[in-house]
Design an enzyme around this catalytic site. Structure first.
Site, PDB file in Angstrom:
ATOM      1  N   LYS A 130       0.831  -1.212   0.000  1.00 19.54           N
ATOM      2  CA  LYS A 130       0.000   0.000   0.000  1.00 19.54           C
ATOM      3  C   LYS A 130       0.861   1.255   0.000  1.00 19.54           C
ATOM      4  CE  LYS A 130      -1.700   2.200   3.394  1.00 19.54           C
ATOM      5  NZ  LYS A 130      -1.544   3.506   4.097  1.00 19.54           N
ATOM      6  N   ASP A 148      -6.209   1.144   1.525  1.00 13.54           N
ATOM      7  CA  ASP A 148      -6.133   1.176   2.985  1.00 13.54           C
ATOM      8  C   ASP A 148      -7.421   0.572   3.542  1.00 13.54           C
ATOM      9  OD1 ASP A 148      -8.086   3.088   2.586  1.00 13.54           O
ATOM     10  OD2 ASP A 148      -7.137   4.621   3.834  1.00 13.54           O
TER      11      ASP A 148
END
Length: 220
Positions: A130, A148
């Site tokens: 991420k 997220d």
């Protein structure tokens, strides 16, 4: 997006277009809320943001970034002083340790520059998939779709992915949406998740996507 995937997720072009349009209407100015002026500062900010809010990170980096703009600046500061400056954030000791290691690698292997490839970024201490996607998109303006907790929740509730991991959700979203929308949608999914499609008490009364919602079915 393949026909098999469309059928599996029940994703239509009409649904995709509505999600893009409505999120743009709701959050036209959505962007990262982390403050930075160099790509290395962005790297620091996203590493620090793990288990911390953007507001908390910005409060810490306001002073830190007066001293640190490039990897060599962080190495001059040292791990002990870095730990002291970021101690209000969760996991500050491990974050300080990783950032110092990261800065050393950038100085010795990348001439002090942050690499602009996913494979190189995820090799760096403290950088996960991420985080790497955020750096590529926000820092280098490359097509990326970071996932997220907000993006993960919203994508699954809207029936855009059945994946059980953020990486899997990211891959599904990249197959569904044209790459020119990826980064904007990442930011807009986050705002939508924070302000409307909340984890515990979603504001369904003002949600424009109730016809797509799988919250009860998937228990997410």
């Amino acid at each position: 997006m393949t026909n098999a995937m469309k059928e599996w997720l029940n994703v239509t072009e009409k649904k995709v277009a509505k999600i893009v349009l409505e999120l743009k209407k709701l959050f036209p100015e959505a962007r990262t809320e982390l403050n930075f002026s160099t790509i290395f500062q962005l790297v620091i900010a996203v590493v620090l943001s793990a288990q911390s809010t953007d507001r908390q990170v910005n409060k810490v980096t306001e002073k830190l970034f007066l001293l640190v703009k490039e990897p060599k600046d962080l190495l001059d500061l040292g791990e002990e002083e870095l730990s002291r400056q970021i101690r209000s954030l969760g996991l500050y000791r491990s974050k300080a340790k990783n950032l110092i290691k990261l800065a050393k690698i950038l100085e010795t292997e990348y001439q002090g520059q942050v690499p602009d490839s996913f494979s190189d970024l995820i090799k760096l201490p403290g950088i996960g998939p991420k985080t790497a996607e955020v750096i590529l998109g926000v820092g280098f303006n490359k097509p990326s779709f970071p996932v997220d907790t907000h993006v993960f929740r919203v994508a699954r509730r809207l029936g855009l992915s059945k994946a059980k991991t953020p990486t899997g959700v990211s891959l599904d979203l990249k197959k569904i949406f044209p790459h020119r929308y990826w980064l904007d949608l990442h930011h807009r999914f986050i705002f939508f998740g924070r302000k409307i499609c909340k984890a515990k008490k979603p504001n369904c009364a003002i949600c424009p996507f109730m016809e797509f919602c799988h919250k009860e079915e998937l228990n997410v």
